[in-house]
Write a protein that holds these residues in place. Structure first.
Motif, PDB file in Angstrom:
ATOM      1  N   ALA A   5       0.819  -1.212   0.000  1.00 36.10           N
ATOM      2  CA  ALA A   5       0.000   0.000   0.000  1.00 36.10           C
ATOM      3  C   ALA A   5       0.853   1.263   0.000  1.00 36.10           C
ATOM      4  N   ALA A   6       2.094   1.172   0.472  1.00 35.10           N
ATOM      5  CA  ALA A   6       2.975   2.340   0.508  1.00 35.10           C
ATOM      6  C   ALA A   6       3.566   2.664  -0.857  1.00 35.10           C
ATOM      7  N   VAL A   7       3.432   1.769  -1.828  1.00 33.94           N
ATOM      8  CA  VAL A   7       3.976   2.010  -3.166  1.00 33.94           C
ATOM      9  C   VAL A   7       3.101   3.030  -3.884  1.00 33.94           C
ATOM     10  N   ASP A   8       3.750   3.988  -4.527  1.00 36.55           N
ATOM     11  CA  ASP A   8       3.021   5.043  -5.233  1.00 36.55           C
ATOM     12  C   ASP A   8       2.272   4.460  -6.424  1.00 36.55           C
ATOM     13  N   GLY A   9       0.991   4.764  -6.525  1.00 38.22           N
ATOM     14  CA  GLY A   9       0.176   4.308  -7.634  1.00 38.22           C
ATOM     15  C   GLY A   9      -0.736   3.149  -7.300  1.00 38.22           C
ATOM     16  N   VAL A  10      -0.610   2.586  -6.107  1.00 35.92           N
ATOM     17  CA  VAL A  10      -1.450   1.454  -5.709  1.00 35.92           C
ATOM     18  C   VAL A  10      -2.741   1.995  -5.106  1.00 35.92           C
ATOM     19  N   ALA A  11      -3.866   1.666  -5.742  1.00 32.28           N
ATOM     20  CA  ALA A  11      -5.171   2.098  -5.236  1.00 32.28           C
ATOM     21  C   ALA A  11      -5.739   1.071  -4.262  1.00 32.28           C
ATOM     22  N   ALA A  12      -5.569  -0.196  -4.558  1.00 28.25           N
ATOM     23  CA  ALA A  12      -6.046  -1.272  -3.688  1.00 28.25           C
ATOM     24  C   ALA A  12      -5.135  -2.477  -3.890  1.00 28.25           C
ATOM     25  N   ALA A  13      -5.012  -3.272  -2.844  1.00 25.75           N
ATOM     26  CA  ALA A  13      -4.145  -4.445  -2.928  1.00 25.75           C
ATOM     27  C   ALA A  13      -4.771  -5.591  -2.159  1.00 25.75           C
ATOM     28  N   ARG A  14      -4.477  -6.790  -2.631  1.00 22.41           N
ATOM     29  CA  ARG A  14      -4.923  -8.006  -1.957  1.00 22.41           C
ATOM     30  C   ARG A  14      -3.730  -8.951  -1.880  1.00 22.41           C
ATOM     31  N   VAL A  15      -3.423  -9.404  -0.681  1.00 22.80           N
ATOM     32  CA  VAL A  15      -2.285 -10.293  -0.464  1.00 22.80           C
ATOM     33  C   VAL A  15      -2.820 -11.643  -0.011  1.00 22.80           C
ATOM     34  N   ARG A  16      -2.390 -12.690  -0.710  1.00 19.69           N
ATOM     35  CA  ARG A  16      -2.780 -14.052  -0.337  1.00 19.69           C
ATOM     36  C   ARG A  16      -1.524 -14.877  -0.144  1.00 19.69           C
ATOM     37  N   LEU A  17      -1.517 -15.659   0.914  1.00 18.92           N
ATOM     38  CA  LEU A  17      -0.381 -16.521   1.208  1.00 18.92           C
ATOM     39  C   LEU A  17      -0.684 -17.927   0.741  1.00 18.92           C
ATOM     40  N   ARG A  18       0.173 -18.439  -0.078  1.00 20.85           N
ATOM     41  CA  ARG A  18       0.088 -19.816  -0.563  1.00 20.85           C
ATOM     42  C   ARG A  18       1.320 -20.556  -0.051  1.00 20.85           C
ATOM     43  N   PRO A  19       1.316 -21.863  -0.129  1.00 22.67           N
ATOM     44  CA  PRO A  19       2.537 -22.579   0.255  1.00 22.67           C
ATOM     45  C   PRO A  19       3.703 -22.154  -0.634  1.00 22.67           C
ATOM     46  N   ARG A  20       4.703 -21.573  -0.027  1.00 20.89           N
ATOM     47  CA  ARG A  20       5.933 -21.113  -0.684  1.00 20.89           C
ATOM     48  C   ARG A  20       5.715 -19.970  -1.674  1.00 20.89           C
ATOM     49  N   LYS A  21       4.548 -19.329  -1.658  1.00 18.38           N
ATOM     50  CA  LYS A  21       4.263 -18.220  -2.571  1.00 18.38           C
ATOM     51  C   LYS A  21       3.498 -17.122  -1.851  1.00 18.38           C
ATOM     52  N   VAL A  22       3.703 -15.912  -2.320  1.00 17.50           N
ATOM     53  CA  VAL A  22       2.903 -14.768  -1.889  1.00 17.50           C
ATOM     54  C   VAL A  22       2.284 -14.197  -3.152  1.00 17.50           C
TER      55      VAL A  22
END
Length: 176
Positions: free
Chosen positions: A114-131
């Motif tokens: 969210a701190a990155v310039d230009g990001v209006a909305a974000a969704r983070v999902r955790l998978r096994p060994r992946k983000v």
């Protein structure tokens, strides 16, 4: 140290089913002792069951449902769930168990994205060994935004220092 989730939901469902059966039997027994008509008539249930044969379809359906329910409960008890706590790296020679919760990691990564310039909305999902990060932007051109988000996620993962570092995957969708 990988703490797994408790199996509270299947255990609660089984406990409620057993409790409901026990309550019905207890109420019927008390009603019989008070010479009142029981909630469940034992003679009617016994005669209905006595008249049913093993090769009839209600018996097969009931047996299949009970079998599938039992299999689901056994699988829920045996198969491991998603880890609640992900282990952190420890220096060699140090015996320490440290970890970060999935919820805390997700919140930390979301804050970094969210701190990155230009990001209006974000969704983070955790998978096994992946983000997996999905970003929505209001910019007309989204060149470079995926790399900036990936860099922010990788910096945060470097700060946290997991025992098994997940790989970030970023997808950017422009609103225009």
């Amino acid at each position: 140290m990988i703490r797994r989730p408790r199996r509270a939901v299947p255990a609660a469902l089984v406990a409620v089913a057993v409790l409901a059966g026990a309550v019905v039997v207890a109420v019927s027994a008390v009603q019989l002792m008070l010479d009142r008509p029981p909630l469940v008539d034992y003679d009617a249930v016994a005669s209905a069951l006595h008249g049913t044969h093993w090769n009839e379809w209600p018996v097969a359906v009931a047996g299949g449902v009970v079998g599938l329910l039992g299999l689901a409960l056994v699988l829920a008890a045996v198969l491991p769930g998603r880890p609640v706590v992900l282990p952190l790296a420890t220096p060699e020679g140090v015996e320490a168990d440290a970890g970060a919760t999935r919820r805390g990691l997700r919140a930390s990564l979301h804050d970094a994205v969210a701190a990155v310039d230009g990001v209006a909305a974000a969704r983070v999902r955790l998978r096994p060994r992946k983000v997996a990060v999905r970003v929505r932007t209001n910019r007309a051109r989204d060149e470079g935004l995926a790399e900036a988000v990936r860099d922010a996620v990788e910096r945060r993962l470097d700060q946290i220092d997991f025992a098994v570092r997940p790989r970030p995957r970023v997808r950017v969708r422009s609103a225009r």
